[in-house]
Design a protein around this motif. Structure first.
Motif, PDB file in Angstrom:
ATOM      1  N   GLY A  17      14.433 -21.766 -40.641  1.00  0.00           N
ATOM      2  CA  GLY A  17      13.320 -22.036 -39.743  1.00  0.00           C
ATOM      3  C   GLY A  17      13.071 -23.529 -39.621  1.00  0.00           C
ATOM      4  N   PRO A  18      11.902 -23.920 -39.082  1.00  0.00           N
ATOM      5  CA  PRO A  18      11.605 -25.344 -38.884  1.00  0.00           C
ATOM      6  C   PRO A  18      11.688 -26.174 -40.162  1.00  0.00           C
ATOM      7  CG  PRO A  18      10.082 -24.005 -37.626  1.00  0.00           C
ATOM      8  CD  PRO A  18      10.862 -23.054 -38.478  1.00  0.00           C
ATOM      9  N   ALA A  19      11.185 -25.653 -41.278  1.00  0.00           N
ATOM     10  CA  ALA A  19      11.243 -26.418 -42.535  1.00  0.00           C
ATOM     11  C   ALA A  19      12.685 -26.607 -42.990  1.00  0.00           C
ATOM     12  CB  ALA A  19      10.428 -25.712 -43.620  1.00  0.00           C
ATOM     13  N   GLY A  20      13.469 -25.529 -42.970  1.00  0.00           N
ATOM     14  CA  GLY A  20      14.842 -25.614 -43.433  1.00  0.00           C
ATOM     15  C   GLY A  20      15.714 -26.487 -42.551  1.00  0.00           C
ATOM     16  N   LEU A  21      15.579 -26.355 -41.239  1.00  0.00           N
ATOM     17  CA  LEU A  21      16.403 -27.145 -40.324  1.00  0.00           C
ATOM     18  C   LEU A  21      15.998 -28.614 -40.344  1.00  0.00           C
ATOM     19  CD1 LEU A  21      16.669 -24.693 -37.310  1.00  0.00           C
ATOM     20  CD2 LEU A  21      18.465 -25.296 -38.950  1.00  0.00           C
ATOM     21  N   SER A  22      14.704 -28.886 -40.475  1.00  0.00           N
ATOM     22  CA  SER A  22      14.257 -30.271 -40.558  1.00  0.00           C
ATOM     23  C   SER A  22      14.799 -30.932 -41.817  1.00  0.00           C
ATOM     24  CB  SER A  22      12.726 -30.330 -40.533  1.00  0.00           C
ATOM     25  OG  SER A  22      12.265 -31.664 -40.564  1.00  0.00           O
ATOM     26  N   ALA A  23      14.766 -30.199 -42.935  1.00  0.00           N
ATOM     27  CA  ALA A  23      15.334 -30.721 -44.180  1.00  0.00           C
ATOM     28  C   ALA A  23      16.827 -30.941 -44.043  1.00  0.00           C
ATOM     29  CB  ALA A  23      15.035 -29.752 -45.324  1.00  0.00           C
ATOM     30  N   ALA A  24      17.496 -29.991 -43.388  1.00  0.00           N
ATOM     31  CA  ALA A  24      18.942 -30.099 -43.213  1.00  0.00           C
ATOM     32  C   ALA A  24      19.303 -31.333 -42.391  1.00  0.00           C
ATOM     33  CB  ALA A  24      19.472 -28.839 -42.536  1.00  0.00           C
ATOM     34  N   GLN A  25      18.560 -31.563 -41.335  1.00  0.00           N
ATOM     35  CA  GLN A  25      18.830 -32.734 -40.503  1.00  0.00           C
ATOM     36  C   GLN A  25      18.656 -34.026 -41.308  1.00  0.00           C
ATOM     37  OE1 GLN A  25      16.220 -34.935 -37.408  1.00  0.00           O
ATOM     38  NE2 GLN A  25      17.047 -33.163 -36.323  1.00  0.00           N
ATOM     39  N   GLY A  28      21.492 -34.287 -43.794  1.00  0.00           N
ATOM     40  CA  GLY A  28      22.729 -34.596 -43.101  1.00  0.00           C
ATOM     41  C   GLY A  28      22.797 -36.061 -42.711  1.00  0.00           C
ATOM     42  N   ARG A  29      21.693 -36.598 -42.245  1.00  0.00           N
ATOM     43  CA  ARG A  29      21.623 -38.017 -41.900  1.00  0.00           C
ATOM     44  C   ARG A  29      21.773 -38.896 -43.139  1.00  0.00           C
ATOM     45  NH1 ARG A  29      19.759 -40.153 -37.385  1.00  0.00           N
ATOM     46  NH2 ARG A  29      18.589 -41.743 -38.542  1.00  0.00           N
ATOM     47  N   GLY A  76      26.709 -32.765 -39.439  1.00  0.00           N
ATOM     48  CA  GLY A  76      27.652 -32.150 -40.364  1.00  0.00           C
ATOM     49  C   GLY A  76      27.118 -30.990 -41.175  1.00  0.00           C
ATOM     50  N   VAL A  77      25.909 -30.537 -40.886  1.00  0.00           N
ATOM     51  CA  VAL A  77      25.334 -29.413 -41.621  1.00  0.00           C
ATOM     52  C   VAL A  77      26.033 -28.119 -41.204  1.00  0.00           C
ATOM     53  CG1 VAL A  77      23.234 -28.042 -41.962  1.00  0.00           C
ATOM     54  CG2 VAL A  77      23.099 -30.539 -41.877  1.00  0.00           C
ATOM     55  N   ARG A  78      26.310 -27.268 -42.165  1.00  0.00           N
ATOM     56  CA  ARG A  78      26.903 -25.969 -41.878  1.00  0.00           C
ATOM     57  C   ARG A  78      25.814 -24.898 -41.831  1.00  0.00           C
ATOM     58  NH1 ARG A  78      30.993 -22.388 -45.687  1.00  0.00           N
ATOM     59  NH2 ARG A  78      31.436 -20.747 -44.143  1.00  0.00           N
ATOM     60  N   ILE A  79      25.769 -24.135 -40.732  1.00  0.00           N
ATOM     61  CA  ILE A  79      24.816 -23.043 -40.594  1.00  0.00           C
ATOM     62  C   ILE A  79      25.552 -21.740 -40.893  1.00  0.00           C
ATOM     63  CG2 ILE A  79      23.157 -21.872 -39.105  1.00  0.00           C
ATOM     64  CD1 ILE A  79      22.444 -24.788 -39.567  1.00  0.00           C
ATOM     65  N   ILE A  80      25.062 -20.984 -41.875  1.00  0.00           N
ATOM     66  CA  ILE A  80      25.673 -19.710 -42.263  1.00  0.00           C
ATOM     67  C   ILE A  80      24.727 -18.583 -41.885  1.00  0.00           C
ATOM     68  CG2 ILE A  80      26.561 -18.334 -44.175  1.00  0.00           C
ATOM     69  CD1 ILE A  80      27.098 -20.958 -45.670  1.00  0.00           C
ATOM     70  N   GLN A  81      25.153 -17.741 -40.941  1.00  0.00           N
ATOM     71  CA  GLN A  81      24.334 -16.615 -40.518  1.00  0.00           C
ATOM     72  C   GLN A  81      24.540 -15.446 -41.479  1.00  0.00           C
ATOM     73  OE1 GLN A  81      22.141 -16.600 -38.055  1.00  0.00           O
ATOM     74  NE2 GLN A  81      22.603 -18.628 -37.234  1.00  0.00           N
ATOM     75  N   ALA A 292       7.073 -30.997 -43.696  1.00  0.00           N
ATOM     76  CA  ALA A 292       7.234 -30.742 -45.128  1.00  0.00           C
ATOM     77  C   ALA A 292       8.712 -30.663 -45.503  1.00  0.00           C
ATOM     78  CB  ALA A 292       6.526 -29.444 -45.516  1.00  0.00           C
ATOM     79  N   GLY A 293       9.508 -30.037 -44.635  1.00  0.00           N
ATOM     80  CA  GLY A 293      10.940 -29.961 -44.894  1.00  0.00           C
ATOM     81  C   GLY A 293      11.587 -31.327 -44.934  1.00  0.00           C
ATOM     82  N   ALA A 294      11.185 -32.193 -43.992  1.00  0.00           N
ATOM     83  CA  ALA A 294      11.757 -33.544 -43.941  1.00  0.00           C
ATOM     84  C   ALA A 294      11.418 -34.327 -45.205  1.00  0.00           C
ATOM     85  CB  ALA A 294      11.250 -34.274 -42.703  1.00  0.00           C
ATOM     86  N   TRP A 295      10.169 -34.249 -45.645  1.00  0.00           N
ATOM     87  CA  TRP A 295       9.773 -35.014 -46.830  1.00  0.00           C
ATOM     88  C   TRP A 295      10.448 -34.473 -48.086  1.00  0.00           C
ATOM     89  CZ3 TRP A 295       8.608 -39.327 -48.706  1.00  0.00           C
ATOM     90  CH2 TRP A 295       8.137 -39.453 -50.016  1.00  0.00           C
ATOM     91  N   THR A 296      10.509 -33.157 -48.224  1.00  0.00           N
ATOM     92  CA  THR A 296      11.154 -32.584 -49.397  1.00  0.00           C
ATOM     93  C   THR A 296      12.628 -32.964 -49.436  1.00  0.00           C
ATOM     94  OG1 THR A 296       9.587 -30.736 -49.327  1.00  0.00           O
ATOM     95  CG2 THR A 296      11.546 -30.439 -50.671  1.00  0.00           C
ATOM     96  N   ALA A 297      13.257 -33.065 -48.261  1.00  0.00           N
ATOM     97  CA  ALA A 297      14.655 -33.507 -48.210  1.00  0.00           C
ATOM     98  C   ALA A 297      14.805 -34.917 -48.765  1.00  0.00           C
ATOM     99  CB  ALA A 297      15.161 -33.455 -46.770  1.00  0.00           C
ATOM    100  N   VAL A 298      13.864 -35.801 -48.445  1.00  0.00           N
ATOM    101  CA  VAL A 298      13.899 -37.157 -48.981  1.00  0.00           C
ATOM    102  C   VAL A 298      13.808 -37.125 -50.508  1.00  0.00           C
ATOM    103  CG1 VAL A 298      12.613 -39.335 -49.115  1.00  0.00           C
ATOM    104  CG2 VAL A 298      12.961 -38.223 -46.890  1.00  0.00           C
ATOM    105  N   VAL A 299      12.912 -36.290 -51.026  1.00  0.00           N
ATOM    106  CA  VAL A 299      12.743 -36.188 -52.483  1.00  0.00           C
ATOM    107  C   VAL A 299      14.033 -35.670 -53.128  1.00  0.00           C
ATOM    108  CG1 VAL A 299      11.458 -35.037 -54.325  1.00  0.00           C
ATOM    109  CG2 VAL A 299      10.254 -35.848 -52.284  1.00  0.00           C
TER     110      VAL A 299
END
Length: 324
Positions: A17-25, A28-29, A76-81, A292-299
Motif C-alpha cells: 500500500g502507500p506506506a510500503g511503496l513509499s518506503a520502497a521508493q 530504492g533511491r 530497481g524495487v521488485r514487486i512480488i504479487q 510514515a513509510g518514507a521516514w521509516t525507510a530512512v531509519v
C-alpha cells in the motif's frame, strides 16, 4: 527450503500500500535492494477515490497504487504479487519470509506495512455499501456527502463524536442509537444544540434500491430515509504471518480494535523489524501512511549503514594490523 541468490534483499517490505511503496521508493533511491510482497488486498479498495492527498485528490485507490508501483520499480524495487504466510529469523543474517506459493525470500531487515482489516457490524447491506455510501471518516468522504441526509450508526461511545463531527458537513444528521450507544446527559444536550436527531432502537438493515442507499430500517419499527450511513468499524492489524517472530497485536487505547506497537521511528519490539502505516497507526490517512513509510525507510537505511560501517572499520583495522 533454501533461498536462491536472487531472493535475498537488503529490505523486505510486506504490504504494497502507500506506506510500503513509499518506503520502497525511498530505499530504492538509496540504492538498497528491496522487494515488496503485495497480497493485493488494499484496505481502501472499495472507495471511489483517495482524498486529502496533495496532487492526487480524487484518484482511485487502484490508480494511486499503479503509479506508486511504477515509481518504486523505476528505482530497481521488485514487486512480488503474493501473500506472505510466515516469517522467521534466518539461519544466516536477517529474516526468511515464506510466500503462499512456497517460495522463501530473505531480507536483512523487515518492514511490515500490511495495514488493517475493518470489521463491520453484521447488519444486512452494510458491507455491500462499504466505501460507497457507508463511510467512516468525514475528512476522507465528508465533502462527497455534504448537505445530504446522513445516518450515524451507533456502535459504541465514539458514535456520538462521529455525529457531532459530521454535523459540520450536513445539517441533516440522525444518530441511530442501535442499542449500543448511550449518550450522557451532556452529550444529549450537545446533540440537541447541534440539531442532531436521535433515534432509539436496534437497526435491522439498510434499504438498497437501484444500487443506492435509501434508508435505515429499525427492528420492529419505522424506516428512516438517509443518503449515507456512517459507522465506526473495529480494526484488526494484519499480523498472522509474523507470529513466528513473536509479534502480536495489542489492544488500541481508543478501544476500537488492535494494532502493532512501535516506537516513534517505527521500530517494533523485535530487533531488525519495523512497521509503518495503518498496521501501527489506525488514524493515518493515505498521505500520512506514505509519509510514515518514507521516514521509516530512512531509519532502516541508516540502521543498515551503521552495521556496514562497523564491519568495514573492523576489516580495515584487521588489514592494517597485518600490513608489512
Amino acid at each position: 527450503m533454501s533461498t536462491e541468490n536472487d531472493t535475498s534483499y537488503d529490505v523486505l517490505i510486506i504490504g504494497g500500500g502507500p506506506a510500503g511503496l513509499s518506503a520502497a521508493q525511498m530505499l530504492g533511491r538509496s540504492r538498497r535492494s528491496v522487494a515488496v510482497v503485495d497480497g493485493g488486498e488494499p484496505r481502501n479498495a472499495p472507495a471511489q477515490g483517495v482524498h486529502g492527498f496533495l496532487s492526487r485528490d480524487g484518484a482511485s485507490p487502484a490508480e494511486l497504487l499503479k503509479i506508486g508501483r511504477a515509481e518504486a520499480e523505476h528505482y530497481g524495487v521488485r514487486i512480488i504479487q503474493d501473500q506472505a504466510v510466515a516469517a522467521a529469523r534466518s539461519t544466516e543474517d536477517g529474516f526468511d519470509v515464506t510466500l503462499a506459493d512456497g517460495r522463501v525470500i530473505r531480507g536483512r531487515r523487515l518492514l511490515i506495512t500490511t495495514g488493517l482489516v475493518d470489521e463491520l457490524p453484521e447488519i444486512p447491506g452494510l458491507r455491500e455499501r462499504w466505501g460507497r455510501d457507508v463511510l467512516h471518516c468525514p475528512f476522507c468522504h465528508g465533502w462527497e456527502v455534504q448537505d445530504q441526509a446522513i445516518g450515524i450508526l451507533g456502535n459504541g461511545p465514539w458514535s456520538v463524536h462521529q455525529a457531532l463531527l459530521f454535523r459540520q458537513w450536513s445539517g441533516n444528521i440522525t444518530l441511530f442509537l442501535n442499542d449500543l450507544t448511550e449518550p450522557t446527559g451532556d452529550e444529549l444536550e450537545q446533540l440537541a444544540a447541534r440539531g442532531v436527531k436521535v433515534v432509539a432502537g436496534a437497526v435491522e438493515s439498510l434499504r438498497i434500491e437501484q444500487d443506492k442507499l435509501r434508508g435505515v430500517a429499525l427492528a420492529g419499527g419505522p424506516e428512516v430515509g438517509v443518503d449515507a450511513v456512517v459507522v465506526g468499524p473495529q480494526v484488526r492489524a494484519r499480523l498472522d504471518a509474523f507470529v513466528g517472530l513473536g509479534l502480536a497485536a495489542v489492544p488500541h487505547p481508543m478501544g476500537v480494535g488492535d494494532y502493532l506497537e512501535t516506537d516513534a521511528d517505527g521500530a517494533t519490539a523485535v530487533p531488525g523489524v519495523w512497521a509503518a502505516g495503518n498496521v501501527t497507526d489506525m488514524r493515518a490517512q493515505v498521505l500520512a501512511s506514505a509519509a510514515a513509510g518514507a521516514w521509516t525507510a530512512v531509519v532502516i537505511n541508516n540502521h543498515l549503514m551503521a552495521e556496514e560501517l562497523t564491519a568495514d572499520v573492523a576489516a580495515y583495522r584487521e588489514s592494517m594490523s597485518v600490513a608489512p
